[in-house]
Design an enzyme around this catalytic site. Sequence first.
Site, PDB file in Angstrom:
ATOM      1  N   ASP A  74       0.845  -1.205   0.000  1.00 39.88           N
ATOM      2  CA  ASP A  74       0.000   0.000   0.000  1.00 39.88           C
ATOM      3  C   ASP A  74       0.876   1.250   0.000  1.00 39.88           C
ATOM      4  O   ASP A  74       2.061   1.197   0.343  1.00 39.88           O
ATOM      5  CB  ASP A  74      -0.976   0.001   1.197  1.00 39.88           C
ATOM      6  CG  ASP A  74      -0.317  -0.317   2.524  1.00 39.88           C
ATOM      7  OD1 ASP A  74       0.922  -0.161   2.640  1.00 39.88           O
ATOM      8  OD2 ASP A  74      -1.030  -0.716   3.460  1.00 39.88           O
ATOM      9  N   ASN A 143      -8.580  -0.973  12.853  1.00 37.65           N
ATOM     10  CA  ASN A 143      -9.995  -1.087  12.458  1.00 37.65           C
ATOM     11  C   ASN A 143     -10.238  -2.328  11.604  1.00 37.65           C
ATOM     12  O   ASN A 143     -11.270  -2.435  10.944  1.00 37.65           O
ATOM     13  CB  ASN A 143     -10.430   0.170  11.700  1.00 37.65           C
ATOM     14  CG  ASN A 143      -9.647   0.367  10.399  1.00 37.65           C
ATOM     15  OD1 ASN A 143      -8.739  -0.402  10.097  1.00 37.65           O
ATOM     16  ND2 ASN A 143      -9.994   1.394   9.652  1.00 37.65           N
ATOM     17  N   HIS A 145      -8.298  -3.327   9.030  1.00 34.35           N
ATOM     18  CA  HIS A 145      -7.808  -3.282   7.651  1.00 34.35           C
ATOM     19  C   HIS A 145      -6.598  -4.188   7.474  1.00 34.35           C
ATOM     20  O   HIS A 145      -5.843  -4.453   8.422  1.00 34.35           O
ATOM     21  CB  HIS A 145      -7.518  -1.846   7.171  1.00 34.35           C
ATOM     22  CG  HIS A 145      -6.364  -1.137   7.789  1.00 34.35           C
ATOM     23  ND1 HIS A 145      -6.453   0.153   8.268  1.00 34.35           N
ATOM     24  CD2 HIS A 145      -5.066  -1.495   7.984  1.00 34.35           C
ATOM     25  CE1 HIS A 145      -5.273   0.537   8.712  1.00 34.35           C
ATOM     26  NE2 HIS A 145      -4.417  -0.442   8.554  1.00 34.35           N
ATOM     27  N   GLU A 150      -9.805  -0.916   3.769  1.00 27.04           N
ATOM     28  CA  GLU A 150     -10.535  -0.381   4.914  1.00 27.04           C
ATOM     29  C   GLU A 150     -11.879  -1.088   5.079  1.00 27.04           C
ATOM     30  O   GLU A 150     -12.344  -1.776   4.153  1.00 27.04           O
ATOM     31  CB  GLU A 150     -10.759   1.121   4.702  1.00 27.04           C
ATOM     32  CG  GLU A 150      -9.476   1.945   4.682  1.00 27.04           C
ATOM     33  CD  GLU A 150      -8.972   2.275   6.079  1.00 27.04           C
ATOM     34  OE1 GLU A 150      -8.978   1.393   6.969  1.00 27.04           O
ATOM     35  OE2 GLU A 150      -8.542   3.434   6.297  1.00 27.04           O
TER      36      GLU A 150
HETATM   37  C1  GLP Z   1      -0.855   0.325   8.508  1.00 23.81           C
HETATM   38  C2  GLP Z   1      -0.644  -0.244   7.109  1.00 23.81           C
HETATM   39  C3  GLP Z   1      -0.809  -1.717   7.114  1.00 23.81           C
HETATM   40  C4  GLP Z   1      -0.311  -2.220   8.459  1.00 23.81           C
HETATM   41  C5  GLP Z   1      -1.324  -1.848   9.504  1.00 23.81           C
HETATM   42  C6  GLP Z   1      -0.918  -2.168  10.936  1.00 23.81           C
HETATM   43  O1  GLP Z   1      -1.407   1.557   8.486  1.00 23.81           O
HETATM   44  N1  GLP Z   1      -1.449   0.327   6.076  1.00 23.81           N
HETATM   45  O2  GLP Z   1      -0.124  -2.287   6.017  1.00 23.81           O
HETATM   46  O3  GLP Z   1      -0.146  -3.588   8.410  1.00 23.81           O
HETATM   47  O4  GLP Z   1      -1.671  -0.498   9.352  1.00 23.81           O
HETATM   48  O5  GLP Z   1       0.030  -1.272  11.404  1.00 23.81           O
HETATM   49  P1  GLP Z   1       0.869  -1.499  12.745  1.00 23.81           P
HETATM   50  O6  GLP Z   1       1.711  -2.693  12.531  1.00 23.81           O
HETATM   51  O7  GLP Z   1       1.681  -0.269  12.928  1.00 23.81           O
HETATM   52  O8  GLP Z   1      -0.125  -1.714  13.844  1.00 23.81           O
END
Ligand code: GLP
Length: 255
Positions: A74, A143, A145, A150
């Site tokens: 992403d 959330n 995702h 999303e």
């Molecule tokens: C981010 C990314 C995801 C990631 C997720 C969890 O914003 N878009 O690819 O896996 O949210 O993030 P974290 O590991 O910091 O909790």
Amino acid sequence: MITGTENWNLAIFRDSLAASEAAADVVTSVIHDNPYAAISFPTGSTPLGMFDVLAARAARGEIDFSNVTVFCLDEYIGVTVEDPNSLTRWLWDALLTRIGITPDRLHTLPVIANDPVAAATEYEEAITARGGLDLAILGLGPNGHVGYNEPGSSADSRTREIALTPESLTQASAYWEGAVAIPGQAMTIGVGTLLESKQILLLVTGDAKAGILRRALEEPMSADVPASWLRIAGPRLSVIADEAAASNLSAVHPG
Ligand code: GLP
């Protein structure tokens, strides 16, 4: 003993360090089996421990990334790798330079394309041309995702632009301690594309994820929690969690 009726895999480890080692073992095994593997890595804070393990193994010559292709998962719309808020840049610094992935083996999301729909389709075609991803590694958003799929994302969604939720914008802003602006739109590999991967690894650590992990794994699959769709992959899905993230899971779970 945890038992279930769906046939995906769940492994729970004592702490995030042990979970990171286990996740790195999956990557190592995939590359040993196929040195030309196509892999997507997540950004965020969860995979950093796994990145350290992979970098150490690469430095010791225990794993060879020289023929591996990486697809970015992403990215924010309109940013370039030179921008401080670029997830591609983040991945580049946190992992790719450390394991010797060169730019020619990195597919970046076409977030500055004039025609993003056509460009996203081309990105899909590049994945398809590789026979799909050999391994899609994912973190879990607060959330629900995965990538930036999303809430509201369907199980057959494809690589596309998507509007970020206020919760995701707040989460993203925190990565840079509010110092950089986060665009309201991102491009993400779709859920349907991820589901076609030969292997999917969902890595989840920390007690802040305990509630959403329970919803992802134990509630009926739903676009409300896009990560729940990953269970469609059955035995191709491995969930690796630490005890903190798994602390809300039932003794009997669907997987
Ligand atoms: C981010 C990314 C995801 C990631 C997720 C969890 O914003 N878009 O690819 O896996 O949210 O993030 P974290 O590991 O910091 O909790």
